[in-house]
Motif scaffolding. Sequence first.
Motif, short mmCIF file in Angstrom:
data_model
loop_
_atom_site.label_atom_id
_atom_site.label_comp_id
_atom_site.label_asym_id
_atom_site.label_seq_id
_atom_site.Cartn_x
_atom_site.Cartn_y
_atom_site.Cartn_z
N CYS A 167 65.11 -5.61 97.23
CA CYS A 167 64.29 -4.39 97.16
C CYS A 167 64.95 -3.33 96.28
O CYS A 167 64.28 -2.64 95.51
N ALA A 168 66.27 -3.22 96.40
CA ALA A 168 66.99 -2.27 95.56
C ALA A 168 66.83 -2.64 94.10
O ALA A 168 66.63 -1.76 93.23
N ARG A 169 66.89 -3.93 93.79
CA ARG A 169 66.71 -4.38 92.41
C ARG A 169 65.29 -4.09 91.94
O ARG A 169 65.08 -3.63 90.81
N ALA A 202 70.15 -9.16 104.29
CA ALA A 202 70.98 -8.64 103.20
C ALA A 202 70.35 -8.96 101.86
O ALA A 202 70.35 -8.13 100.93
N VAL A 203 69.80 -10.16 101.72
CA VAL A 203 69.09 -10.51 100.49
C VAL A 203 67.89 -9.59 100.31
O VAL A 203 67.59 -9.13 99.20
N ILE A 238 59.07 0.45 101.53
CA ILE A 238 58.80 0.03 102.91
C ILE A 238 59.63 -1.20 103.25
O ILE A 238 60.25 -1.28 104.32
N ALA A 239 59.64 -2.18 102.36
CA ALA A 239 60.39 -3.41 102.62
C ALA A 239 61.88 -3.12 102.72
O ALA A 239 62.59 -3.68 103.58
N LEU A 240 62.39 -2.25 101.85
CA LEU A 240 63.81 -1.89 101.89
C LEU A 240 64.16 -1.22 103.21
O LEU A 240 65.18 -1.52 103.83
N LEU A 241 63.32 -0.31 103.66
CA LEU A 241 63.55 0.37 104.93
C LEU A 241 63.64 -0.64 106.07
O LEU A 241 64.52 -0.55 106.93
N CYS A 242 62.73 -1.62 106.08
CA CYS A 242 62.74 -2.63 107.13
C CYS A 242 64.01 -3.48 107.09
O CYS A 242 64.63 -3.74 108.13
N ALA A 243 64.39 -3.91 105.89
CA ALA A 243 65.56 -4.78 105.75
C ALA A 243 66.84 -4.07 106.16
O ALA A 243 67.67 -4.63 106.87
N ARG A 244 67.02 -2.83 105.72
CA ARG A 244 68.26 -2.15 106.03
C ARG A 244 68.31 -1.67 107.48
O ARG A 244 69.40 -1.52 108.04
#
Length: 231
Positions: free
Chosen positions: A119-121, A113-114, A92-98
């Motif tokens: 989130c990917a990490r 970007a961070v 969810i967090a990755l989706l929001c950030a990207r």
Amino acid sequence: MSVTHRYPPDHVPVLSRGKHRTARKGACFMEFASYLAGERWSDHPACTHPLLAALARGVNDHTSDEGRQQLAPLIPSVIGLTSDDPHLDASIALLCARTALPIVAVAKQNVMAVGVLSCARALAELDHDCASSCDEASRRALDQAPHAAEWARRFTTELSSPSVKGFRRIAAPSIVSNAVTAIADACVPDPDAVLRGLLVDAIEECQEWLSPPADSSAGVDTGIPGGAVSH
């Protein structure tokens, strides 16, 4: 899983910003969800994953009064979407950030970007895959903000990874909150539509994690005649 409840035309809830003590004072997205789920009146109901609920509250509060009413048909779709799997928080967090990264103000792109890289990490560590890199959608988002991406890569190399508990409790909610605020302030033609689309995508992300549909035509009921967002 796909929730297809529809409200009768004269019973569509009217959403308002913020938290409300009772329904007589108004209701936000998640308060209506608590009511439909048969829970105690709350904007933090147990029926929905905490981070998805936080996203829904943020979208509700940062959407215009007119645009907010278009969120109402999505309310039943968040009921029952909950899990303790930390993959869900990271996803969810990755989706929001990207989603936010390519469109937000330059001053806010470094933070987003961070968020993407963090989130990917986190997902790679949860899968015990140290060689894993960003997914294609995240790489595309980073490519659209190359200066922020380069800064974030340098910055994150010096960061130690938080614990799973720390990521879920602090990092992921912060990423979601910053993304929603940045999207709402972005110079885009229709930030309401972007925020609503982000919530739809997050609901689908949770549906796919929790119950991959056998019928690929099933999706989130968007409230648009003849349309559903397919998985």
